[in-house]
Scaffold this motif. Structure first.
Motif, PDB file in Angstrom:
ATOM      1  N   LEU A  18      14.369  15.549 -32.314  1.00  0.00           N
ATOM      2  CA  LEU A  18      14.318  14.860 -31.036  1.00  0.00           C
ATOM      3  C   LEU A  18      13.492  13.593 -31.213  1.00  0.00           C
ATOM      4  O   LEU A  18      12.586  13.554 -32.063  1.00  0.00           O
ATOM      5  N   ARG A  19      13.778  12.609 -30.388  1.00  0.00           N
ATOM      6  CA  ARG A  19      12.977  11.390 -30.372  1.00  0.00           C
ATOM      7  C   ARG A  19      12.467  11.164 -28.956  1.00  0.00           C
ATOM      8  O   ARG A  19      13.265  10.984 -28.027  1.00  0.00           O
ATOM      9  N   LEU A  20      11.176  11.168 -28.818  1.00  0.00           N
ATOM     10  CA  LEU A  20      10.559  10.887 -27.532  1.00  0.00           C
ATOM     11  C   LEU A  20      10.193   9.413 -27.448  1.00  0.00           C
ATOM     12  O   LEU A  20       9.825   8.799 -28.460  1.00  0.00           O
ATOM     13  N   SER A  21      10.285   8.889 -26.250  1.00  0.00           N
ATOM     14  CA  SER A  21       9.881   7.516 -26.000  1.00  0.00           C
ATOM     15  C   SER A  21       8.858   7.491 -24.871  1.00  0.00           C
ATOM     16  O   SER A  21       8.893   8.347 -23.979  1.00  0.00           O
ATOM     17  N   CYS A  22       7.992   6.521 -24.915  1.00  0.00           N
ATOM     18  CA  CYS A  22       7.010   6.332 -23.848  1.00  0.00           C
ATOM     19  C   CYS A  22       6.981   4.848 -23.521  1.00  0.00           C
ATOM     20  O   CYS A  22       6.553   4.030 -24.354  1.00  0.00           O
ATOM     21  N   ALA A  23       7.442   4.525 -22.338  1.00  0.00           N
ATOM     22  CA  ALA A  23       7.440   3.144 -21.873  1.00  0.00           C
ATOM     23  C   ALA A  23       6.176   2.893 -21.064  1.00  0.00           C
ATOM     24  O   ALA A  23       5.853   3.656 -20.156  1.00  0.00           O
ATOM     25  N   ALA A  24       5.485   1.843 -21.408  1.00  0.00           N
ATOM     26  CA  ALA A  24       4.189   1.555 -20.783  1.00  0.00           C
ATOM     27  C   ALA A  24       4.250   0.291 -19.951  1.00  0.00           C
ATOM     28  O   ALA A  24       4.761  -0.735 -20.403  1.00  0.00           O
ATOM     29  N   SER A  25       3.714   0.403 -18.744  1.00  0.00           N
ATOM     30  CA  SER A  25       3.604  -0.784 -17.893  1.00  0.00           C
ATOM     31  C   SER A  25       2.223  -1.387 -18.094  1.00  0.00           C
ATOM     32  O   SER A  25       1.351  -1.291 -17.228  1.00  0.00           O
TER      33      SER A  25
END
Length: 123
Positions: A18-25
């Motif tokens: 699996l590949r997790l992503s975390c988008a940051a503001s």
């Protein structure tokens, strides 16, 4: 206001990926060290991987070393967690975290958190 949004969790069979992503503001994402924590049922939240703000330093817990890879794209304000050879014991809620302050170690000081994404590994 700091906002971290994880995605990519789900159900996978043992041995899968699996590949997790975390988008940051974050206006200055490249000023933050980033980490991935996980919390399994009945257990404490633990840091498993981390990457320095410039990407040159990383930390891996023994439990995931050689199977998981953390990376970041400062142009996209995103940090990734590539998880390979998944095991049932990797089942947990995975959290993205960020810190702005400087520490001598990547293990401490995270004070911004995402809402978490569930990863379930079936045997």
């Amino acid at each position: 206001q700091v906002q971290l949004v994880e995605s990519g969790g789900g159900l996978v069979q043992a041995g899968g990926s699996l590949r997790l992503s975390c988008a940051a503001s974050l206006r200055t994402f490249s000023s933050y060290d980033m980490g991935w924590f996980r919390q399994a049922p009945g257990k404490e939240r633990e840091l498993i991987v981390a990457i320095s703000r410039g990407g040159s330093d990383t930390y891996y817990a023994d439990s995931v070393n050689s199977r998981f890879t953390i990376s970041r794209d400062n142009a996209k304000n995103t940090v990734y967690l590539q998880m390979n050879s998944l095991k049932p014991e990797d089942t947990a809620v995975y959290y993205c975290a960020a810190r702005l302050d400087y520490y001598t170690s990547l293990k401490y000081g995270y004070n911004y958190w995402g809402q978490g994404t569930q990863v379930t590994v079936s045997s």
